[in-house]
Design a protein around this motif. Structure first.
Motif, PDB file in Angstrom:
ATOM      1  N   PRO A 197     -39.451   9.742  29.382  1.00 10.69           N
ATOM      2  CA  PRO A 197     -39.622  10.391  30.692  1.00 10.69           C
ATOM      3  C   PRO A 197     -40.021  11.861  30.538  1.00 10.69           C
ATOM      4  O   PRO A 197     -39.448  12.582  29.707  1.00 10.69           O
ATOM      5  CB  PRO A 197     -38.231  10.272  31.328  1.00 10.69           C
ATOM      6  N   ILE A 198     -40.992  12.284  31.313  1.00  7.98           N
ATOM      7  CA  ILE A 198     -41.380  13.704  31.352  1.00  7.98           C
ATOM      8  C   ILE A 198     -41.126  14.236  32.753  1.00  7.98           C
ATOM      9  O   ILE A 198     -41.266  13.508  33.748  1.00  7.98           O
ATOM     10  CB  ILE A 198     -42.854  13.910  30.945  1.00  7.98           C
ATOM     11  N   LEU A 199     -40.720  15.508  32.833  1.00  8.09           N
ATOM     12  CA  LEU A 199     -40.316  16.120  34.095  1.00  8.09           C
ATOM     13  C   LEU A 199     -41.086  17.409  34.326  1.00  8.09           C
ATOM     14  O   LEU A 199     -41.568  18.044  33.364  1.00  8.09           O
ATOM     15  CB  LEU A 199     -38.814  16.429  34.071  1.00  8.09           C
ATOM     16  N   ALA A 213     -43.180  11.505  23.207  1.00  5.99           N
ATOM     17  CA  ALA A 213     -42.265  10.802  22.297  1.00  5.99           C
ATOM     18  C   ALA A 213     -42.593  11.124  20.851  1.00  5.99           C
ATOM     19  O   ALA A 213     -41.702  11.352  20.031  1.00  5.99           O
ATOM     20  CB  ALA A 213     -42.346   9.295  22.541  1.00  5.99           C
ATOM     21  N   GLN A 214     -43.876  11.163  20.523  1.00  6.47           N
ATOM     22  CA  GLN A 214     -44.296  11.488  19.153  1.00  6.47           C
ATOM     23  C   GLN A 214     -43.844  12.890  18.764  1.00  6.47           C
ATOM     24  O   GLN A 214     -43.316  13.105  17.675  1.00  6.47           O
ATOM     25  CB  GLN A 214     -45.817  11.374  19.034  1.00  6.47           C
ATOM     26  N   GLN A 215     -44.026  13.854  19.680  1.00  4.15           N
ATOM     27  CA  GLN A 215     -43.612  15.237  19.392  1.00  4.15           C
ATOM     28  C   GLN A 215     -42.096  15.316  19.226  1.00  4.15           C
ATOM     29  O   GLN A 215     -41.595  15.999  18.314  1.00  4.15           O
ATOM     30  CB  GLN A 215     -44.057  16.171  20.519  1.00  4.15           C
ATOM     31  N   ALA A 216     -41.358  14.620  20.094  1.00  2.00           N
ATOM     32  CA  ALA A 216     -39.896  14.636  20.032  1.00  2.00           C
ATOM     33  C   ALA A 216     -39.408  14.082  18.698  1.00  2.00           C
ATOM     34  O   ALA A 216     -38.514  14.654  18.058  1.00  2.00           O
ATOM     35  CB  ALA A 216     -39.317  13.824  21.184  1.00  2.00           C
ATOM     36  N   GLN A 280     -33.490  21.502  23.059  1.00  3.07           N
ATOM     37  CA  GLN A 280     -33.172  20.122  23.430  1.00  3.07           C
ATOM     38  C   GLN A 280     -34.099  19.652  24.548  1.00  3.07           C
ATOM     39  O   GLN A 280     -34.589  18.526  24.554  1.00  3.07           O
ATOM     40  CB  GLN A 280     -31.712  20.030  23.878  1.00  3.07           C
ATOM     41  N   LYS A 281     -34.351  20.570  25.486  1.00  2.09           N
ATOM     42  CA  LYS A 281     -35.322  20.299  26.554  1.00  2.09           C
ATOM     43  C   LYS A 281     -36.670  20.822  26.071  1.00  2.09           C
ATOM     44  O   LYS A 281     -37.033  21.966  26.300  1.00  2.09           O
ATOM     45  CB  LYS A 281     -34.885  21.001  27.847  1.00  2.09           C
ATOM     46  N   SER A 282     -37.396  19.963  25.379  1.00  3.27           N
ATOM     47  CA  SER A 282     -38.658  20.370  24.770  1.00  3.27           C
ATOM     48  C   SER A 282     -39.774  20.367  25.814  1.00  3.27           C
ATOM     49  O   SER A 282     -39.611  19.826  26.919  1.00  3.27           O
ATOM     50  CB  SER A 282     -38.999  19.426  23.615  1.00  3.27           C
ATOM     51  N   LYS A 311     -35.740  15.829  23.720  1.00  4.31           N
ATOM     52  CA  LYS A 311     -36.224  15.416  22.384  1.00  4.31           C
ATOM     53  C   LYS A 311     -35.243  14.509  21.656  1.00  4.31           C
ATOM     54  O   LYS A 311     -35.618  13.822  20.718  1.00  4.31           O
ATOM     55  CB  LYS A 311     -36.526  16.640  21.513  1.00  4.31           C
ATOM     56  N   GLY A 312     -33.983  14.485  22.089  1.00  6.24           N
ATOM     57  CA  GLY A 312     -32.974  13.684  21.371  1.00  6.24           C
ATOM     58  C   GLY A 312     -32.439  14.430  20.159  1.00  6.24           C
ATOM     59  O   GLY A 312     -32.850  15.558  19.854  1.00  6.24           O
TER      60      GLY A 312
END
Length: 313
Positions: A197-199, A213-216, A280-282, A311-312
């Motif tokens: 999810p992106i915000l 997702a790849q960046q995270a 954490q909030k990338s 990012k997890g």
């Protein structure tokens, strides 16, 4: 008479500014503090009561802001963020240092024989599986990471046979790095396939992005390898020098405790500092997202230039 604590303090977020490295470091030094493992059940339940009461709009008499934040971090250290259930000790963030120092110290001590390599690489990945609360559907990630770590360790062990002993001491680090590069992407393969999810800056959901997702995942892999690097790079140099001295030759049984202690000293600092490398909030620029997602976002709000995602760990 002291004023009652206001109810507008946002205890859902960390206490310190997460847009700065220093703020993130303070947060993770608190979260990963091993001393939290020594807290009694009474202390944990009291922290739970304070936090749950505050969320309901009740403030305990005489409660200060510092005490509220202390209760929040005690609560976060022991209770699952989604279910609210008390987590097993080895699944808590505060267990990262003591658990990893034991296994990493033993990996660095017992690296000379094939059975020892197999056993400690398996234990290392077993801990990662438990600590990450992996479900059965992620068994592939566990098996693949274990296989990758063992193949890397045994291959490098064979390759370094005729090299100086100090080189052989770094084989466990290479194996752990390989395991992280395999384990984390496989563990999060659903995110790579469907996106995360992106915000926008106001927290409104804009869709799911595979590029985010790849960046995270890259950021998490870098952080995990960074955590292991000091603990698996510095102690081998020190131990290689100490083993040449008469003291360790006279008391060889001190090898493992010394190695575990040195690893623990490194991890106390490396774990929180490497967790703090990335927010954490990338964030990611809209122009770096998938073309169809870019069009979708610009159609809704053409002024949105940056999106955010978790990012997890």
């Amino acid at each position: 008479m002291s004023e009652e604590l206001p109810l507008h303090i946002n205890i859902k977020e960390p206490r310190w500014d997460q847009s700065t490295f220093m703020g993130r470091a303070k947060h993770f030094f608190t979260v990963t503090d091993p001393r939290n493992l020594l807290l009694s059940s009474k202390t944990l339940e009291e922290a739970r009561r304070v936090i749950e009461d505050y969320r309901k709009g009740k403030v305990s008499p005489g409660l200060t802001e510092d005490q509220l934040w202390q209760a929040k971090y005690i609560y976060d250290s022991a209770f699952h963020p989604d279910t609210g259930e008390k987590m097993i000790l080895i699944g808590r963030m505060s267990a990262q240092v003591p658990m990893n120092m034991t296994i990493t110290g033993c990996m660095l001590t017992f690296y000379r024989t094939t059975p020892a390599v197999l056993f400690w690489q398996w234990k290392c990945l077993r801990l990662a599986k438990v600590a990450s609360f992996l479900s059965s559907q992620l068994g592939t990630a566990y098996v693949s990471a274990t296989t990758g770590a063992v193949v890397t360790a045994l291959g490098l062990k064979s390759f370094t046979k005729h090299l100086p002993p100090i080189i052989g001491r770094y084989v466990p680090f290479a194996a752990v790095a390989a395991a992280n590069c395999i384990n984390i992407p496989l563990m999060r393969q659903r995110e790579l396939k469907f996106g995360i999810p992106i915000l926008d800056e106001n927290g409104n959901r804009l869709g799911e992005s595979k590029k985010a997702a790849q960046q995270a995942i890259v950021q998490v892999v870098v952080s995990r390898i960074g955590m292991a690097a000091p603990a698996m790079a510095i102690p081998p140099v020190i131990m290689n020098a100490l083993e040449k001295r008469a003291f360790l030759k006279r008391y060889p049984w001190l090898n493992a405790p010394l190695q575990v202690g040195l690893v623990g000293l490194c991890l106390v600092f490396a774990t929180p500092l490497c967790c703090a490398l990335f927010p954490q909030k990338s964030s990611m620029k809209v122009s770096h997202l998938e073309p169809e997602l870019q069009a979708q976002i610009r159609e809704k709000n053409s002024s949105t230039e940056v999106v955010y995602f978790n990012k997890g760990l």
